[in-house]
Design an enzyme around this catalytic site. Sequence first.
Site, PDB file in Angstrom:
ATOM      1  N   CYS A   1      43.016  48.780  21.670  1.00 14.99           N
ATOM      2  CA  CYS A   1      42.570  48.922  22.810  1.00 14.99           C
ATOM      3  C   CYS A   1      43.610  48.760  23.940  1.00 14.99           C
ATOM      4  O   CYS A   1      44.562  48.045  23.695  1.00 14.99           O
ATOM      5  CB  CYS A   1      41.371  48.050  23.313  1.00 14.99           C
ATOM      6  SG  CYS A   1      40.284  48.613  24.697  1.00 14.99           S
TER       7      CYS A   1
ATOM      8  N   LYS B   1      29.051  51.127  21.081  1.00 14.99           N
ATOM      9  CA  LYS B   1      29.458  50.098  22.030  1.00 14.99           C
ATOM     10  C   LYS B   1      28.781  50.009  23.232  1.00 14.99           C
ATOM     11  O   LYS B   1      29.115  50.998  23.999  1.00 14.99           O
ATOM     12  CB  LYS B   1      31.142  49.915  22.030  1.00 14.99           C
ATOM     13  CG  LYS B   1      31.274  48.561  22.765  1.00 14.99           C
ATOM     14  CD  LYS B   1      32.888  48.486  22.593  1.00 14.99           C
ATOM     15  CE  LYS B   1      33.418  47.480  23.453  1.00 14.99           C
ATOM     16  NZ  LYS B   1      34.795  47.278  23.345  1.00 14.99           N
TER      17      LYS B   1
ATOM     18  N   LYS C   1      27.566  47.391  18.514  1.00  9.37           N
ATOM     19  CA  LYS C   1      27.950  45.968  19.083  1.00  9.37           C
ATOM     20  C   LYS C   1      27.371  46.432  20.481  1.00  9.37           C
ATOM     21  O   LYS C   1      27.338  47.299  21.077  1.00  9.37           O
ATOM     22  CB  LYS C   1      29.542  46.305  19.176  1.00  9.37           C
ATOM     23  CG  LYS C   1      30.163  45.277  19.930  1.00  9.37           C
ATOM     24  CD  LYS C   1      31.482  45.425  20.123  1.00  9.37           C
ATOM     25  CE  LYS C   1      32.197  44.334  21.032  1.00  9.37           C
ATOM     26  NZ  LYS C   1      33.530  44.881  21.608  1.00  9.37           N
TER      27      LYS C   1
HETATM   28  C1  PBG Z   1      38.085  45.127  23.821  1.00  2.52           C
HETATM   29  C2  PBG Z   1      37.003  44.516  23.168  1.00  2.52           C
HETATM   30  C3  PBG Z   1      35.972  43.727  23.650  1.00  2.52           C
HETATM   31  C4  PBG Z   1      35.443  43.071  22.665  1.00  2.52           C
HETATM   32  C5  PBG Z   1      35.946  43.672  21.417  1.00  2.52           C
HETATM   33  N1  PBG Z   1      37.104  44.438  21.710  1.00  2.52           N
HETATM   34  C6  PBG Z   1      35.619  43.435  25.034  1.00  2.52           C
HETATM   35  C7  PBG Z   1      35.089  44.527  25.905  1.00  2.52           C
HETATM   36  O1  PBG Z   1      35.099  45.573  25.698  1.00  2.52           O
HETATM   37  O2  PBG Z   1      35.070  44.155  27.130  1.00  2.52           O
HETATM   38  C8  PBG Z   1      34.139  42.173  22.508  1.00  2.52           C
HETATM   39  C9  PBG Z   1      34.001  41.471  21.516  1.00  2.52           C
HETATM   40  C10 PBG Z   1      33.153  40.051  21.666  1.00  2.52           C
HETATM   41  O3  PBG Z   1      32.549  39.796  22.814  1.00  2.52           O
HETATM   42  O4  PBG Z   1      32.879  39.261  20.876  1.00  2.52           O
HETATM   43  N2  PBG Z   1      37.741  46.462  24.278  1.00  2.52           N
END
Ligand code: PBG
Length: 321
Positions: free
Chosen positions: A117, A193, A246
């Site tokens: 990311c 997500k 997620k």
């Molecule tokens: C990066 C990412 C996030 C999470 C995993 N990869 C944060 C987001 O998208 O803001 C969240 C994981 C967690 O809260 O345990 N994009």
Amino acid sequence: MERVEKKLHRLKSNQILRDLCSETNFSVSHFVQPVFVNESIINNEEILGLKDNFVMSIEGSIKQIDSDIAKGVRNFLLFISPQKKSSKSFNLGFHQKVISSIKEEFKDDINLWTDVCLCSLTDHGHCCLFDNNQSIDLDNTLKEISNIALSYAEAGSDIIAPSDMMDGRTLSIRKTLDNKKFSMKPIVSYSTKFSSNFYGPFREAASSAPSFGDRKQYQLDYRSKSEAIRASIRCAEEGADMLMVKPGLTSIDLINEIREKTNLMVGSYQVSGEYAGLCLSEEKGLLNLNESLKETWHVMRRAGAQYIITYGARLAKEMGF
Ligand code: PBG
């Protein structure tokens, strides 16, 4: 939609991956432990709310993984935060060093998943690049994300896990990897997500909170089921090898439908806010952490989760998994 070659062999390339993909049992093989490495860290710092989870240096992470292996964990999801942030050109030297150091140490004893990311690299903390009008610059974002995935693969990452939610990223990464002889590297996409309130503790740990706005332009709206299913179907069509929903408990109603519609395995990510809620409740004497975790994991599994990413993966074995 362009077709990409589907390779069933990709998920069969080693014993750890075959154990992870076995569908008829439920054991510590099905858990994935997140690991946070930050370039600015010298001594481990505990992550607020996530009991026994730390932001670490490379050396710290190697010690942690070593002790987790003794607890039966074989799958690790790596989050890397570099010291320097930028708005457009990214130096991945530290990332590559983290990945290659861990892989050199543990070789094929572990499967190293890497979260792909932009949010921990960009100075604004978003998962994308913007053009001059502050709109998502999709072409350049996909280019960068694919380059990151490639550099992680080159450094030795076993599984590429894009979490950005950009349109077309799975296809773009797949093609980039295939072109560079990484056609056997599996992609596990964060495919469904949601834009969620439950990522709070993580954003502190990964220093990736957006400095303006939120992620609603690209992450999913929790009010919409059809869109959530469609997002996973999209990743499947683009060539993802496994999928993910997620947060965990707020997505359990989607898992079976996604499985049925894609014929791919779907995992569940028990995210930081969900985990912290249980840790902090235990701290106040309101519940028993291990028993509550066990309950949530069984419910995810009951709902059809093939694998579970959780900050408590290292507790699973002693809890009887
Ligand atoms: C990066 C990412 C996030 C999470 C995993 N990869 C944060 C987001 O998208 O803001 C969240 C994981 C967690 O809260 O345990 N994009």
